[in-house]
Design a protein around this motif. Structure first.
Motif, PDB file in Angstrom:
ATOM      1  N   SER A  89       0.846  -1.178   0.000  1.00 18.75           N
ATOM      2  CA  SER A  89       0.000   0.000   0.000  1.00 18.75           C
ATOM      3  C   SER A  89       0.892   1.242   0.000  1.00 18.75           C
ATOM      4  O   SER A  89       2.089   1.155   0.271  1.00 18.75           O
ATOM      5  CB  SER A  89      -0.906   0.000   1.219  1.00 18.75           C
ATOM      6  N   VAL A  90       0.288   2.384  -0.321  1.00 20.08           N
ATOM      7  CA  VAL A  90       1.044   3.635  -0.398  1.00 20.08           C
ATOM      8  C   VAL A  90       1.736   3.915   0.936  1.00 20.08           C
ATOM      9  O   VAL A  90       2.916   4.263   0.990  1.00 20.08           O
ATOM     10  CB  VAL A  90       0.098   4.798  -0.759  1.00 20.08           C
ATOM     11  N   LEU A 116      -3.566  12.951  -1.048  1.00 21.62           N
ATOM     12  CA  LEU A 116      -3.371  11.508  -1.219  1.00 21.62           C
ATOM     13  C   LEU A 116      -3.973  10.678  -0.087  1.00 21.62           C
ATOM     14  O   LEU A 116      -3.905   9.449  -0.127  1.00 21.62           O
ATOM     15  CB  LEU A 116      -1.868  11.195  -1.336  1.00 21.62           C
ATOM     16  N   PRO A 118      -6.923   9.617   0.726  1.00 23.56           N
ATOM     17  CA  PRO A 118      -7.829   8.494   0.418  1.00 23.56           C
ATOM     18  C   PRO A 118      -7.100   7.295  -0.188  1.00 23.56           C
ATOM     19  O   PRO A 118      -7.656   6.202  -0.231  1.00 23.56           O
ATOM     20  CB  PRO A 118      -8.820   9.083  -0.604  1.00 23.56           C
ATOM     21  N   PHE A 119      -5.879   7.511  -0.662  1.00 21.14           N
ATOM     22  CA  PHE A 119      -5.173   6.422  -1.350  1.00 21.14           C
ATOM     23  C   PHE A 119      -4.188   5.687  -0.447  1.00 21.14           C
ATOM     24  O   PHE A 119      -3.592   4.700  -0.856  1.00 21.14           O
ATOM     25  CB  PHE A 119      -4.405   6.974  -2.560  1.00 21.14           C
ATOM     26  N   ASP A 121      -4.197   3.615   1.954  1.00 22.65           N
ATOM     27  CA  ASP A 121      -4.308   2.186   2.213  1.00 22.65           C
ATOM     28  C   ASP A 121      -4.562   1.369   0.952  1.00 22.65           C
ATOM     29  O   ASP A 121      -4.744   0.168   1.002  1.00 22.65           O
ATOM     30  CB  ASP A 121      -5.425   1.927   3.234  1.00 22.65           C
ATOM     31  N   LYS A 122      -4.553   2.054  -0.197  1.00 22.87           N
ATOM     32  CA  LYS A 122      -4.769   1.341  -1.465  1.00 22.87           C
ATOM     33  C   LYS A 122      -3.483   0.667  -1.912  1.00 22.87           C
ATOM     34  O   LYS A 122      -2.385   1.158  -1.656  1.00 22.87           O
ATOM     35  CB  LYS A 122      -5.207   2.341  -2.544  1.00 22.87           C
ATOM     36  N   ASN A 126      -3.186  -0.531  -7.945  1.00 24.98           N
ATOM     37  CA  ASN A 126      -4.508  -0.039  -8.323  1.00 24.98           C
ATOM     38  C   ASN A 126      -4.543   1.462  -8.581  1.00 24.98           C
ATOM     39  O   ASN A 126      -5.602   2.024  -8.849  1.00 24.98           O
ATOM     40  CB  ASN A 126      -5.518  -0.369  -7.225  1.00 24.98           C
ATOM     41  N   LEU A 127      -3.395   2.137  -8.476  1.00 22.37           N
ATOM     42  CA  LEU A 127      -3.383   3.587  -8.663  1.00 22.37           C
ATOM     43  C   LEU A 127      -3.242   3.967 -10.131  1.00 22.37           C
ATOM     44  O   LEU A 127      -2.640   3.238 -10.912  1.00 22.37           O
ATOM     45  CB  LEU A 127      -2.219   4.202  -7.883  1.00 22.37           C
ATOM     46  N   SER A 128      -3.767   5.142 -10.476  1.00 16.69           N
ATOM     47  CA  SER A 128      -3.603   5.629 -11.842  1.00 16.69           C
ATOM     48  C   SER A 128      -2.187   6.174 -12.013  1.00 16.69           C
ATOM     49  O   SER A 128      -1.479   6.397 -11.026  1.00 16.69           O
ATOM     50  CB  SER A 128      -4.605   6.738 -12.112  1.00 16.69           C
ATOM     51  N   THR A 131      -1.578   9.447 -10.133  1.00 15.54           N
ATOM     52  CA  THR A 131      -1.508   9.273  -8.676  1.00 15.54           C
ATOM     53  C   THR A 131      -0.168   8.648  -8.283  1.00 15.54           C
ATOM     54  O   THR A 131       0.449   9.044  -7.293  1.00 15.54           O
ATOM     55  CB  THR A 131      -2.665   8.389  -8.186  1.00 15.54           C
ATOM     56  N   LYS A 132       0.283   7.692  -9.073  1.00 16.51           N
ATOM     57  CA  LYS A 132       1.592   7.090  -8.827  1.00 16.51           C
ATOM     58  C   LYS A 132       2.673   8.158  -8.850  1.00 16.51           C
ATOM     59  O   LYS A 132       3.575   8.167  -8.020  1.00 16.51           O
ATOM     60  CB  LYS A 132       1.902   6.044  -9.894  1.00 16.51           C
TER      61      LYS A 132
END
Lengths: 235, 260
Positions: A89-90, A116, A118-119, A121-122, A126-128, A131-132
């Motif tokens: 995760s991030v 960032l 909301p991301f 724990d993603k 799965n990131l765009s 976002t990466k």
């Protein structure tokens, strides 16, 4: 602060850096420009020790850094393509990279700036792309390093994030840091760069301010100035 | 290095493939024990699976992992970390996670069936040690191949060929040479050839421990004489260790000179 002495690098038969000499003084934004394949990325990667020069010296504060690794504590690097372990995760990635350095980090401000949260724990897979790249920017700027190297920093960023990135770069510059940027976006260079280093065929073709390059080529903008240099070379 | 190791380990611990591999051994263990109803027989059946499969999985995962984490490796290279640390950490992370799947996946069913209270515990232990070594050897070999090949299709191809050679073709050539040179005394030569191939070496070590070497006929007797001794055992383990150490040394050497 950073200087290159007679730097050579070949990949097989391809002689990319051909005895490059360059002096980068402390503080300010240096734009490294040049056509595709002129050796920009090779130059940057040899500072980081990712590419090992065939011969020559790279001096950081007077000390040759080729073959060493401790000096990287003082360099931040934003790579061109950001790809991370897919299953992390991030948050975990940021923690892990923090674990590799001694320096204190200020990731919270940057995470808030690029929205960032909301991301966090993603999973990274799965990131765009954009976002990466933001995560990549957080990883680069969260440490206080005197030398910052950015390879095509604007890739995939939306206009708002781009404005934020420019602000971060400006802040870093005001803090007296040295920033090396490669980019193909001339408007970005015109906006942020103090000095231009133009690479051609593995040597420094030009080093100076924006005004100087425009004056020398008798052109009204950087884009035209670069185009005229390249055209002259071809002729 | 511990940090990088933890890195790779944490990444792999969350990968679907690690779980599939783990689940495979779990199911295999229970199935074999259920069908054979005897620990000893289940172990014998397992030999062939482990001897062939652990090298194959080590090879495939090793190559895949190297290429997939290439960009991330580049990110690590820009951090204040030594190069050899990065690659050794990744190597150990992957090898430990694969062999962990093996040990835990097979360990659970055998533990449930009471291996700890039976006489076969040492046989089972040796089988796991063999699987452990084979995993470490083949991950190291495939890392070597991947480091030397920028093109991942090529790297993958060479890795599979390497596995095919050591697991199948080598034995074929070996048998062929036994036939061709039938008129000569071959026990020393075949002993030598067996010891050189890690897969064969692991297989013989386990077979002899299981006391079914009578199946191996006259050559078996020669092998028994050699492997049964202290010297034979020490030699075999030294060779297995060399099969790990030499490729790992090459990983370090190669990684030091490589451009990213």
């Amino acid at each position: 602060m950073l200087s290159f002495e007679k730097l050579h690098k070949s990949f097989g038969k391809l002689h990319v850096l051909q005895g490059l000499d360059l002096e980068i003084s402390e503080g300010g934004v240096f734009a490294i420009l040049g056509p595709n394949g002129s050796g920009k990325t090779t130059l940057i990667k040899s500072v980081l020790g990712m590419v090992i020069p065939t011969s020559g010296k790279i001096l950081l504060d007077g000390e040759n850094v080729i073959g060493k690794w401790e000096y990287r504590e003082n360099i931040s690097y934003l790579p061109q393509i950001a790809n991370f372990p897919a299953n992390m995760s991030v948050k975990e990635l940021i923690e892990s990279v923090k674990g590799l350095r001694q320096k204190k980090s200020n990731e919270h401000d940057l995470i808030a700036l690029f929205e960032l949260e909301p991301f966090l724990d993603k999973k990274l897979s799965n990131l765009s792309g954009g976002t990466k790249q933001k995560v990549n920017i957080v990883l680069t700027f969260m440490f206080e390093c005197p030398l910052i190297i950015l390879d095509e920093p604007t890739t995939g960023l939306d206009p708002l994030s781009l404005v934020k990135l420019k602000r971060i770069i400006a802040d870093a510059k005001d803090a007296g840091k040295t920033i090396l940027v490669t980019t193909h976006i001339m408007s970005l260079v015109e906006e942020i760069a103090d000095e231009i280093v133009f690479l051609l065929d593995g040597v420094i073709y030009f080093q100076g301010s924006l005004a100087e390059i425009e004056e020398q080529t008798e052109q009204s903008s950087l884009e035209l100035a670069i185009a005229s240099i390249l055209e002259k070379e071809k002729a | 290095m511990i940090r990088i190791l933890k890195f790779s380990f944490a990444d792999l611990a969350r990968s679907r493939w690690s779980y599939i591999y783990f689940a495979f051994y779990l199911v295999l263990g229970f199935t074999l024990l259920f069908l054979n109803e005897s620990l000893g027989k289940a172990i014998v059946t397992l030999i062939n699976v482990i001897i062939v499969l652990t090298p194959l999985i080590g090879t495939m995962f090793g190559t895949m992992y190297y290429y997939n984490s290439k960009e991330f490796t580049e990110l690590l290279l820009a951090q204040p970390v030594k190069r050899s640390t990065i690659f050794l950490g990744q190597y150990l992370g992957l090898s430990l996670s694969l062999s962990g799947s093996l040990v835990v996946g097979l360990g659970i069913p055998f533990f449930v069936y009471g291996i700890t209270k039976s006489g076969e515990i040492w046989d089972f232990g040796l089988l796991l040690v063999a699987g452990f070594f084979l995993t470490f050897i083949f991950v190291a070999l495939s890392f070597n191949i991947a480091l030397s090949n920028e093109n991942r299709i090529k790297g993958f191809g060479y890795s599979i060929l390497m596995w095919l050679f050591l697991a199948v073709i080598y034995d074929g050539l070996f048998l062929l040479s036994l036939m061709v040179f039938n008129d000569y005394p071959l026990d020393k030569a075949s002993l030598f050839a067996t010891v050189l191939n890690p897969i064969d070496l692991a297989r013989i070590l386990v077979l002899l421990k299981l006391d079914i070497s009578a199946l191996l006929g006259y050559t078996g007797a020669v092998f028994r004489k050699f492997f049964g001794t202290q010297l034979g055992l020490v030699t075999s383990f030294t060779i297995l260790i060399l099969w790990v150490v030499l490729p790992v040394l090459r990983i370090v050497r190669k990684a030091k000179k490589k451009d990213f």
